[in-house]
Design an enzyme around this catalytic site. Structure first.
Site, PDB file in Angstrom:
ATOM      1  NE  ARG A 172      14.582  34.417  32.729  1.00  0.00           N
ATOM      2  CZ  ARG A 172      15.153  33.253  32.493  1.00  0.00           C
ATOM      3  NH1 ARG A 172      14.444  32.133  32.623  1.00  0.00           N
ATOM      4  NH2 ARG A 172      16.422  33.186  32.129  1.00  0.00           N
TER       5      ARG A 172
ATOM      6  CD  GLU B 291      12.469  33.020  39.871  1.00  0.00           C
ATOM      7  OE1 GLU B 291      13.702  32.806  39.932  1.00  0.00           O
ATOM      8  OE2 GLU B 291      11.780  32.734  38.864  1.00  0.00           O
TER       9      GLU B 291
ATOM     10  CG  HIS C  68      14.145  29.712  37.709  1.00  0.00           C
ATOM     11  ND1 HIS C  68      14.176  31.086  37.568  1.00  0.00           N
ATOM     12  CD2 HIS C  68      14.402  29.219  36.468  1.00  0.00           C
ATOM     13  CE1 HIS C  68      14.464  31.397  36.315  1.00  0.00           C
ATOM     14  NE2 HIS C  68      14.612  30.280  35.630  1.00  0.00           N
TER      15      HIS C  68
END
Length: 310
Positions: free
Chosen positions: A228, A257, A284
């Site tokens: 993360r 993000e 991601h």
């Protein structure tokens, strides 16, 4: 038992869930307000990251027996309140661990051998052999922060390269296996050539890997983060890349993000990282393969079945 799916899922999800006796309502385009209006009629819910499963939502989910997270992390769930309400939390780290491990190896090899940098140069007509001389992964010591499903899968892949893998995980006891040796954080600092992050985002791990943490490594290192983004300080990474403490950085996740919503500081850090020839950035997707997309649904169905029949 009625189950509401509020995010995009693999086309076979209905089949997997129907086979275990669930009546599925697949609504990937549903809004949060619509979820709040209807969630009281469902015993199960499946979600990725569409909306937080917070107090507001949980209080309206009066019939909910389980919530299934289509992935590994549960940081968008109010775990404490769900446990208090006796609502089971089911996630699927087994479903995408191989995909994440493969990408971690790929990103690491790309860093060590300057593959992305060299590719860009050749495409522009530059042929710089010495400047792209690689570093071999074989024989390197890789330190892992966290040794759950993801860390274990990565360690197994690394064993093929003859790496010495060390893992620090404060919540595991005697997790040494044929791929990895459990050790102290200090030994990870002292011995690592490469460091990879594999912990969930919690209040304890948020910004855990900061400037002080990075400076604690005895050697200059390569760093990977596929867990993360908020676990790792990007400001600290920029400083460490500039000083040479970080020899290379591979990130599949960022602190923020939503690239069109960066703060001034985040934009400054992102600009530095995105223009550096020592970095590899991906959106991601480390656990996001065609195979894992289906496998996550299969794993969730098996776990939900086990929960309902226990």
């Amino acid at each position: 038992m009625k189950c509401l799916i509020v995010d995009q899922m693999h086309e076979k999800t209905d089949q997997f869930f129907n086979e275990i006796g669930l009546e599925v309502e697949y609504q990937p385009d549903i809004t949060r307000s619509e979820i709040l209006d209807c969630i009281g009629g469902y015993e199960g819910m499946v979600i990725r990251s569409k909306t937080p499963v917070d107090k507001e939502l949980i209080e309206k989910a009066t019939k909910l027996r389980f919530i299934a997270r289509a992935g590994a992390g549960v940081d968008n769930l109010d775990v404490e309140l769900l446990e208090e309400k006796n609502i089971a939390i089911i996630n699927a780290p087994e479903g995408n661990r191989n995909a994440l491990a493969e990408q971690s190896v790929g990103m690491l090899l790309s860093l060590l051998h300057h593959i992305v940098k060299a590719d860009k140069e050749v495409r522009k007509g530059a042929w710089h052999r010495e400047a792209n001389r690689g570093v071999e992964l074989a024989g390197k010591t890789v330190g892992l922060l966290g040794y759950g499903y993801m860390g274990q899968a990565f360690a197994k892949k690394l064993s093929v390269f003859g790496c010495n893998v060390l893992a620090y995980d404060k919540y595991k006891v005697n997790c040494t296996d044929k791929y990895c040796r459990q050790t102290t954080l200090q030994e990870v600092f002292d011995e690592s050539d490469i460091f990879s992050i594999h912990v969930p985002l919690t209040g304890e791990t948020k910004q855990m890997v900061d400037k002080e943490f990075i400076d604690s490594f005895k050697k200059n290192i390569y760093l990977l983060n596929t867990s993360r983004g908020e676990v790792l300080s990007l400001a600290a990474c920029c400083e460490a890349l500039e000083s040479g403490k970080l020899l290379g950085l591979a990130l599949d996740v960022l602190e923020n993000e939503r690239l069109n919503e960066l703060t001034d500081e985040q934009r400054k850090n992102f600009s530095y990282l995105s223009t550096s020839n020592k970095t590899i950035l991906t959106p991601h997707v480390a656990g996001w393969s065609f195979e894992s997309y289906e496998n996550i649904s299969r794993v969730l169905a098996a776990k939900i079945k086990a929960f309902l029949t226990q």
